[in-house]
Motif scaffolding. Sequence first.
Motif, mmCIF file in Angstrom:
data_model
loop_
_atom_site.group_PDB
_atom_site.id
_atom_site.type_symbol
_atom_site.label_atom_id
_atom_site.label_comp_id
_atom_site.label_asym_id
_atom_site.label_seq_id
_atom_site.Cartn_x
_atom_site.Cartn_y
_atom_site.Cartn_z
ATOM 1 N N VAL A 1 0.833 -1.174 0.015
ATOM 2 C CA VAL A 1 -0.072 -0.109 -0.062
ATOM 3 C C VAL A 1 0.894 1.099 -0.135
ATOM 4 C CG1 VAL A 1 -1.944 1.316 1.261
ATOM 5 C CG2 VAL A 1 -1.825 -1.202 1.396
ATOM 6 N N LEU A 2 0.419 2.276 -0.843
ATOM 7 C CA LEU A 2 1.233 3.411 -0.796
ATOM 8 C C LEU A 2 0.187 4.519 -0.592
ATOM 9 C CD1 LEU A 2 3.933 5.215 -1.664
ATOM 10 C CD2 LEU A 2 3.139 5.178 -4.008
ATOM 11 N N PHE A 3 0.547 5.230 0.534
ATOM 12 C CA PHE A 3 -0.451 6.252 1.179
ATOM 13 C C PHE A 3 0.407 7.611 0.584
ATOM 14 C CE2 PHE A 3 -1.129 3.333 4.665
ATOM 15 C CZ PHE A 3 -2.515 3.068 4.439
ATOM 16 N N VAL A 4 -0.311 8.563 0.151
ATOM 17 C CA VAL A 4 0.396 9.751 -0.304
ATOM 18 C C VAL A 4 -0.488 10.825 0.641
ATOM 19 C CG1 VAL A 4 0.323 11.449 -2.043
ATOM 20 C CG2 VAL A 4 0.241 8.890 -2.613
ATOM 21 N N ASP A 5 0.210 11.424 1.494
ATOM 22 C CA ASP A 5 -0.165 12.612 2.304
ATOM 23 C C ASP A 5 -0.064 13.712 1.579
ATOM 24 O OD1 ASP A 5 -1.093 14.135 4.494
ATOM 25 O OD2 ASP A 5 0.860 14.120 5.302
ATOM 26 N N ASP A 6 -1.578 14.144 1.451
ATOM 27 C CA ASP A 6 -1.507 15.524 0.546
ATOM 28 C C ASP A 6 -1.682 16.676 1.370
ATOM 29 O OD1 ASP A 6 -1.875 17.058 -1.585
ATOM 30 O OD2 ASP A 6 -4.208 16.744 -1.563
ATOM 31 N N GLY A 7 -0.507 16.892 2.053
ATOM 32 C CA GLY A 7 -0.222 18.146 3.011
ATOM 33 C C GLY A 7 -1.381 18.162 4.038
ATOM 34 N N SER A 8 -1.720 16.904 4.709
ATOM 35 C CA SER A 8 -2.961 16.965 5.911
ATOM 36 C C SER A 8 -2.350 17.753 7.010
ATOM 37 C CB SER A 8 -3.021 15.742 6.283
ATOM 38 O OG SER A 8 -3.546 14.701 5.468
ATOM 39 N N THR A 9 -3.458 18.321 7.808
ATOM 40 C CA THR A 9 -2.913 19.077 9.003
ATOM 41 C C THR A 9 -3.432 18.498 10.098
ATOM 42 O OG1 THR A 9 -4.969 20.098 8.508
ATOM 43 C CG2 THR A 9 -2.961 21.259 7.651
ATOM 44 N N ASP A 10 -3.784 17.263 10.037
ATOM 45 C CA ASP A 10 -4.531 16.559 11.206
ATOM 46 C C ASP A 10 -3.536 15.254 11.629
ATOM 47 O OD1 ASP A 10 -4.868 14.630 9.313
ATOM 48 O OD2 ASP A 10 -6.820 14.189 9.932
#
Length: 329
Positions: free
Chosen positions: A57-66
């Motif tokens: 699985v490849l997660f892409v964190d799209d600049g999350s703030t949480d």
Amino acid sequence: MNTIDEIHDMCQSTTPTIYFVLPCYNEAEGLQKTAETLEDKILSLIKREVINSNSRVLFVDDGSTDGTWKLIRQIHESNPSFFSGIKLSHNRGHQNALLAGLIEAFHSGCDAAISMDADLQDDVDACDEMIDQYVNHNKEIVFGVRSSRETDTWFKRSSAHLFYKIFHWMGAETIPDHADYRLMGKHALRALSQYQETNLFLRGIVPTLGFETSIVYYKRGIRYAGESKYPLKKMIAFAAEGITSFSTKPLKFVTATGLFSILIGIVMFVYVLVSIFSNHAVIGWGSIMCSLWIIGGCLMLSLGILGEYIGKVYMETKHRPRYFIETRC
Ligand code: UDP
Ligand code: MG
């Protein structure tokens, strides 16, 4: 006689490496559950020798703030061979995040990548059929299409159908009721990586790549946790992005409206002349006011549509990078 290791190696080489790419924006609430569900799915696929154990699985964190990135790292540390992640340096939007993940998966040497939402709305069991289409039927792209939209509100359902109709009418290719749940083989990924556009609308691009394609139907569930990152304003912007990125028909429409307006003007002029010469010119300010507003509106709308395209050309000519990967795990 083959040893266990040899058999394992044989399976490794004959079964594909599949990457599951999930863009995540403020998904901390439900990500653990998503990871567990996918872990079970991947394990069962490996056990059944459908995919090999390099799949992940490849997660892409799209600049999350949480705290999504913190969670992705924890998930990665709990099982590094199953989970990895990339963190974008800023929120770049769903489409860019997805592209970043797909390109990363392609460069990591996967055979195919399956993109899906991080909120478990896309039925993970549909992956089995997608992979079957890829492996046994040589399909390079497999589109996940919703069999029903029961879980959507009436408004989302109708606006989506209206969008597909307009998009089709504008001459752009799209698969109705297909979002971004799809499998793409490495050849399709390579082709996609050559697209340089900043105004990204993957649902419009992927069907134009060509290759052998097929469709897998699935039932879209409800969001597992958190709230939708696509409020009405974003949805409208996304639809406008899609249409103006793929069709210049609105510009032709502007021209046609202008010509039609001029034609009415000529008819009006003839009518005015006739009225004057037959001495029954009626001075009606109401009709003038109406025409004024309508013509003014048409002009503003036309300018807006033109502006929309000029804006797009402007953004494309900048050749700005679409995202930056800040870190990986
Ligand atoms: N998403 C993203 N960046 C954004 C907005 C959304 O990566 O700026 C992700 C989000 O985390 C989810 C997917 O895109 O995995 C689809 O978003 P969402 O589920 O909110 O859309 P909906 O299903 O309501 O249309
Ligand atoms: Mg969703």
